[in-house]
Design a protein around this motif. Structure first.
Motif, short mmCIF file in Angstrom:
data_model
loop_
_atom_site.label_atom_id
_atom_site.label_comp_id
_atom_site.label_asym_id
_atom_site.label_seq_id
_atom_site.Cartn_x
_atom_site.Cartn_y
_atom_site.Cartn_z
N ALA A 1 115.57 -17.88 -35.21
CA ALA A 1 116.10 -17.09 -36.33
C ALA A 1 115.51 -15.70 -36.40
N PHE A 2 114.22 -15.56 -36.04
CA PHE A 2 113.52 -14.30 -36.30
C PHE A 2 112.77 -13.77 -35.09
N GLY A 3 113.13 -14.21 -33.89
CA GLY A 3 112.32 -13.90 -32.72
C GLY A 3 112.29 -12.44 -32.30
N ARG A 4 113.32 -11.65 -32.56
CA ARG A 4 113.35 -10.27 -32.09
C ARG A 4 113.56 -9.32 -33.26
N ARG A 5 112.52 -9.13 -34.04
CA ARG A 5 112.59 -8.21 -35.16
C ARG A 5 112.15 -6.83 -34.68
N PRO A 6 113.01 -5.83 -34.83
CA PRO A 6 112.69 -4.51 -34.29
C PRO A 6 111.35 -3.95 -34.75
N VAL A 7 110.96 -4.22 -35.99
CA VAL A 7 109.70 -3.68 -36.48
C VAL A 7 108.51 -4.29 -35.75
N VAL A 8 108.61 -5.55 -35.36
CA VAL A 8 107.54 -6.18 -34.58
C VAL A 8 107.51 -5.59 -33.17
N ARG B 1 106.32 2.36 -41.26
CA ARG B 1 107.72 2.33 -40.80
C ARG B 1 108.44 1.26 -41.60
N GLU B 2 109.57 1.61 -42.22
CA GLU B 2 110.35 0.67 -43.01
C GLU B 2 111.75 0.54 -42.44
N GLU B 3 112.29 -0.68 -42.49
CA GLU B 3 113.67 -0.88 -42.03
C GLU B 3 114.22 -2.18 -42.59
N THR B 4 115.52 -2.32 -42.52
CA THR B 4 116.20 -3.53 -42.96
C THR B 4 116.56 -4.36 -41.73
N PHE B 5 116.20 -5.65 -41.77
CA PHE B 5 116.49 -6.56 -40.66
C PHE B 5 117.56 -7.55 -41.11
N GLU B 6 118.56 -7.74 -40.26
CA GLU B 6 119.63 -8.69 -40.56
C GLU B 6 119.58 -9.82 -39.54
N PRO B 7 119.03 -10.99 -39.93
CA PRO B 7 118.96 -12.12 -39.01
C PRO B 7 120.34 -12.58 -38.56
N GLU B 8 120.38 -13.17 -37.37
CA GLU B 8 121.66 -13.65 -36.84
C GLU B 8 122.01 -15.04 -37.34
N ALA C 1 97.65 -3.63 -36.94
CA ALA C 1 99.10 -3.56 -37.15
C ALA C 1 99.50 -4.68 -38.10
N LEU C 2 100.03 -4.31 -39.25
CA LEU C 2 100.45 -5.26 -40.27
C LEU C 2 101.95 -5.11 -40.50
N VAL C 3 102.67 -6.22 -40.39
CA VAL C 3 104.11 -6.23 -40.69
C VAL C 3 104.35 -7.30 -41.75
N THR C 4 105.13 -6.93 -42.76
CA THR C 4 105.43 -7.90 -43.81
C THR C 4 106.74 -7.54 -44.49
N VAL C 5 107.12 -8.36 -45.46
CA VAL C 5 108.27 -8.10 -46.32
C VAL C 5 107.73 -7.51 -47.61
N PRO C 6 107.91 -6.21 -47.85
CA PRO C 6 107.33 -5.61 -49.05
C PRO C 6 108.13 -5.97 -50.30
N ALA C 7 107.41 -6.31 -51.37
CA ALA C 7 108.08 -6.64 -52.64
C ALA C 7 107.02 -6.77 -53.72
N ASP C 8 107.41 -6.50 -54.94
CA ASP C 8 106.49 -6.65 -56.07
C ASP C 8 106.68 -8.05 -56.64
N PRO D 1 119.62 -10.47 -45.34
CA PRO D 1 118.85 -9.35 -44.79
C PRO D 1 117.50 -9.23 -45.47
N GLU D 2 116.50 -8.72 -44.75
CA GLU D 2 115.15 -8.55 -45.26
C GLU D 2 114.69 -7.11 -45.07
N GLU D 3 113.93 -6.63 -46.03
CA GLU D 3 113.23 -5.36 -45.85
C GLU D 3 111.91 -5.63 -45.14
N HIS D 4 111.61 -4.85 -44.11
CA HIS D 4 110.37 -5.00 -43.36
C HIS D 4 109.59 -3.70 -43.39
N VAL D 5 108.27 -3.80 -43.36
CA VAL D 5 107.44 -2.61 -43.26
C VAL D 5 106.34 -2.86 -42.23
#
Length: 210
Positions: free
Chosen positions: A22-29, A185-192, A140-147, A198-202
């Motif tokens: 589901a999540f193997g190729r996330r551009p931000v990673v 770096r921030e972007e939106t990822f749309e899983p297949e 290097a830290l990657v996560t889904v940013p949210a309050d 879709p998820e916001e990634h940073v």
């Protein structure tokens, strides 16, 4: 919703290889790994926190000639990673309790590893990471940013509770741990996977002064 799974170990033991599908190729990673490969010295010691199936991060870092150790709370993820990336070392461990020598790592990466930690636990782990890094070491830290804090969600057919920070707040916590933030770096990822939102990634890139 399905029965709530209270720990990351239970969740990822249940999901197994389905997580990579589901999540193997996330551009931000991919971007984070490329950035590390560009700046690390030859044969760098890299710690991969929440190493999952070992792909893509550990696999690509090993292929670039680095010495990678992955830690993950899930026995199933560690089993898969050992099969898929035999050139790295994988250990079943909880980052909140795992011990390693201060200043012994050239880089630490944590890709989506903190969302089931409390905010206080994340702050403590960031401080531990800063201690583990050698002077000049990279983080290097990657996560889904949210309050959000301790919010129930549905994730790949399982109910879990998640916590995160807005981007600015997380950047401040990385700095408070004693690290210099070198970029975001921030972007939106749309899983297949059908039905997956879709998820916001940073990506937050940092280094230890020295």
């Amino acid at each position: 919703m399905s029965e709530e799974l209270t720990t990351a170990a239970e969740l990822f033991d249940a999901i197994g290889a389905g997580y990579e599908e589901a999540f193997g190729r996330r551009p931000v990673v991919d971007a984070a790994v490329r950035e590390l490969i560009e700046v690390l010295p030859p044969s760098a010691r890299v710690l991969d926190i929440g190493s999952g199936t070992g792909r893509p991060a550990a696999a690509e870092l090993v292929a670039a000639g680095h010495r990678v150790t992955g830690i993950d709370v899930s026995a199933e993820m560690v089993r898969i990673a050992r099969e898929q990336v035999p050139g790295a070392e994988f250990v079943q461990a909880d980052v909140r309790e795992w011990e390693t020598s201060p200043g012994s790592w050239d880089a630490v990466c944590a890709f989506f590893s903190f969302v089931q930690l409390s905010r206080a636990e994340t702050e403590r782990v960031l401080g531990r990471i800063a201690g583990w890094l050698a002077p000049g070491g990279r983080f290097a830290l990657v996560t889904v940013p949210a309050d959000i804090e301790n919010v129930p969600i549905e994730f790949l057919g399982h109910s879990i509770r998640v916590t995160s920070f807005p981007v600015d707040a997380l950047v401040e916590r990385v700095r408070a741990a004693g690290l210099e933030v070198t970029g975001t770096r921030e972007e939106t990822f749309e899983p297949e996977t059908p039905g997956t939102e879709p998820e916001e990634h940073v990506l937050i890139s940092a280094r230890k002064p020295g």
